[in-house]
Design a protein around this motif. Sequence first.
Motif, PDB file in Angstrom:
ATOM      1  N   LEU B 211      50.189  44.531  26.493  1.00  0.00           N
ATOM      2  CA  LEU B 211      48.905  43.839  26.520  1.00  0.00           C
ATOM      3  C   LEU B 211      49.141  42.337  26.365  1.00  0.00           C
ATOM      4  O   LEU B 211      49.891  41.911  25.480  1.00  0.00           O
ATOM      5  N   ASN B 212      48.483  41.575  27.169  1.00  0.00           N
ATOM      6  CA  ASN B 212      48.629  40.130  27.096  1.00  0.00           C
ATOM      7  C   ASN B 212      47.689  39.596  26.023  1.00  0.00           C
ATOM      8  O   ASN B 212      46.476  39.599  26.184  1.00  0.00           O
ATOM      9  N   ALA B 213      48.276  39.159  24.926  1.00  0.00           N
ATOM     10  CA  ALA B 213      47.461  38.631  23.830  1.00  0.00           C
ATOM     11  C   ALA B 213      47.511  37.112  23.823  1.00  0.00           C
ATOM     12  O   ALA B 213      47.207  36.466  22.829  1.00  0.00           O
ATOM     13  N   SER B 214      47.945  36.540  24.942  1.00  0.00           N
ATOM     14  CA  SER B 214      47.969  35.086  25.054  1.00  0.00           C
ATOM     15  C   SER B 214      47.069  34.692  26.219  1.00  0.00           C
ATOM     16  O   SER B 214      46.512  35.545  26.906  1.00  0.00           O
ATOM     17  N   THR B 215      46.943  33.408  26.454  1.00  0.00           N
ATOM     18  CA  THR B 215      46.114  32.967  27.568  1.00  0.00           C
ATOM     19  C   THR B 215      46.974  32.643  28.793  1.00  0.00           C
ATOM     20  O   THR B 215      46.474  32.149  29.788  1.00  0.00           O
ATOM     21  N   PRO B 217      48.608  33.474  32.036  1.00  0.00           N
ATOM     22  CA  PRO B 217      48.433  34.574  32.996  1.00  0.00           C
ATOM     23  C   PRO B 217      49.782  35.175  33.412  1.00  0.00           C
ATOM     24  O   PRO B 217      50.764  34.453  33.559  1.00  0.00           O
ATOM     25  N   ALA B 220      52.129  39.402  30.417  1.00  0.00           N
ATOM     26  CA  ALA B 220      52.320  40.818  30.109  1.00  0.00           C
ATOM     27  C   ALA B 220      53.126  41.490  31.216  1.00  0.00           C
ATOM     28  O   ALA B 220      54.015  42.302  30.958  1.00  0.00           O
ATOM     29  N   THR B 238      47.691  45.215  30.643  1.00  0.00           N
ATOM     30  CA  THR B 238      46.378  44.583  30.785  1.00  0.00           C
ATOM     31  C   THR B 238      46.217  43.498  29.726  1.00  0.00           C
ATOM     32  O   THR B 238      47.161  43.147  29.028  1.00  0.00           O
ATOM     33  N   ASN B 239      45.018  42.951  29.631  1.00  0.00           N
ATOM     34  CA  ASN B 239      44.756  41.911  28.633  1.00  0.00           C
ATOM     35  C   ASN B 239      44.311  42.539  27.332  1.00  0.00           C
ATOM     36  O   ASN B 239      43.604  43.544  27.326  1.00  0.00           O
ATOM     37  N   GLN B 243      43.059  37.161  22.636  1.00  0.00           N
ATOM     38  CA  GLN B 243      44.047  36.485  23.475  1.00  0.00           C
ATOM     39  C   GLN B 243      44.528  35.185  22.859  1.00  0.00           C
ATOM     40  O   GLN B 243      44.875  34.237  23.557  1.00  0.00           O
TER      41      GLN B 243
END
Lengths: 192, 304
Positions: B211-215, B217, B220, B238-239, B243
Motif C-alpha cells: 500500500l502506498n502510504a506516501s504521496t 505516485p 508501491a 493500492t493506496n 498517505q
Amino acid sequence: MDASGDPRPDTELLAAALAGEGEAFGAFYRRHARRIAAFHRARTRDAQDAADLTAETFAVALAALDRFDPARGEPIAWLYGIARHRAGALHRRGMVDDRARRRLGMARLELEDAALEQVEAAASAELVLVDIREGLAALPADQREAVALRVLLDHEYADVAATTGVSEAVVRKRVSRGLSALRARLAGRDLT
Amino acid sequence: MSTDFFADLERQLVDATRDRPRRLRRARTRRAAVALAAIALLCAAATGLVVALAGTGGDDARAPAGPRPHDAGPPPAALRHIRVAVLDARSVPGTDVAARLRDRGVRVIAVGTAPGAHPLPPAPQAITQVFFAKGHQRDAARIGILLRDARNGLYPPVSPLPSRIGAAAGPGADVVVLAGSAAPPSPAPHAEAPSPAAALLPPALVRVAVLNASTVPGLARGVANRLQNVGFKIGTVTNAADQSRTATYVAYAPGRRGEAQLVATKLGVRAALQPLTAALRAVAGRDALVVVLVGSDQNAPRGR
C-alpha cells in the motif's frame, strides 16, 4: 419406402431387441440410421464425427433399451433425444464420447474415404428427402398425386391417367408442373 | 478401417443386441473394479497424507501440506519416492547435504562433486540450488523445504533442470540439488532464525500486499516489483488511507511475523513491524499475510 425391411413398428422392434433378437435392433437401426447420421452431419461439419456420434447414439439406445418406455413417446423421439444429448456432449467435451460403445464392446469404426463419402451422401440424401417430402406436401393435391404415381411409384403415364380419370396429356402437365415446383424448391437450398 | 460404415455399424449393433445382457454385466463388473481400485488408491493417499501431517505437526492451516524443516520424526511418505541427485559445488567441504537428506527419508540416488573440467556447475557456488526434472516441481519444493538455511531462514531457489546440470547428475534423478557453501550447516538448532518457533513459509507462498502510504505516485508498484523479484507473491497494490507516512512499516497477519521480518529485511526497513489491523486488512485483502505500508523513505535511490 422403409429401409428396415421389417414391417413391425419401432416399439415392437425395440421390445424384440430387448428380448435378444439382434435382427430386430438391426431393422430399427436401418430404419433410422441415415436420418440420425444426417442429423449429426448437419451439426458437426465432419463426417467422421457424425459417424462416431451416430454409432454412439445407437449404442446408448441399445444399452438403455430397458429404460425405454413406450408410454412416454415414440421410439424415434427417444432416439432423437439421445442424439441431441450426444451432440451436446461433443460440444461440451470437445470429443465424441464412446462410453456406451465401450460398455457394449463395440470397437470404434475408423472410416476410410469410401465410408466417409457414404456418410456424406446419406446425410445430404436425407436432407434432400426431407425437402422433397415437405415439397410434395406443399403441392396442389392433383399434382402431388400425379408425381407420386408417376415418379415415385414408377407407373406409366397411361396407367396414371386411367387411375386418376384424366387424359394422359393432363397427367404429363401435372407431373411436369409438380416436378418444376419441387425443383424450384430444391434450387433455393444450398446442396453443396 | 471401415469402408461401409452403415453395414459395419449394423453388424456391431446386431451382435451387441444378441449379447447385450452379458456385455453390460461385464462392463458393470469392470466399472466396479475400477471404482474399488480408485477408492483403495484414495484411502492409501489419504493415509499417506495423514502420516505426512502427523510426522510434521501440521499446526497451521495456511501452511502447505508437507514436511517442515524443524520437525524430526518419521520420514513423510511423500518424500520417499523422490529420487534426488546431489552435486557438491562448494569450495570448502561442509555439511553433507546428501546425508542430511537421507536422514529425512529422501532417496539419494547419486552423489557427486561437480568435476572441475566440467563446464557446469560453475565452481564454487555460494548458494544451494534445487533443480527439478519435468513434472517434479512439487518434489523439488519439498526437498527445498528440507534445505532451508537456518541462518537466514531462506529457502533455496527452485528452478527447472538445465540439461547440462542434468547430464552432470546422471540419469534417473527427479530432483538435483546443487549444494553451495551456504548449505545449511546442520539440522541443529536454528540460532538466529528470524521467527521464533514457527517455520517460515517459502516466499512464493507469502502473499504480500503493498500500500502506498506516501504521496509519491508509483512508489508501491516499485516496491511490489522489488519484492516480486526476490520471490514473494504480490497481492493487492493500492493506496493506503493515510498517505502522509515517511517511515515504511510492515504489518503481519497472526503468526507471520517471521515472514514480515524477511520482507522488511529485503526492503532495508528496521524495527518497523506491527500486527495487521482490521482496517488495513480491509484495504489489503484477506489473503495478504504481509502488508507493506510504503512511506516516502522508499523513494530514496536504491543501490547496493
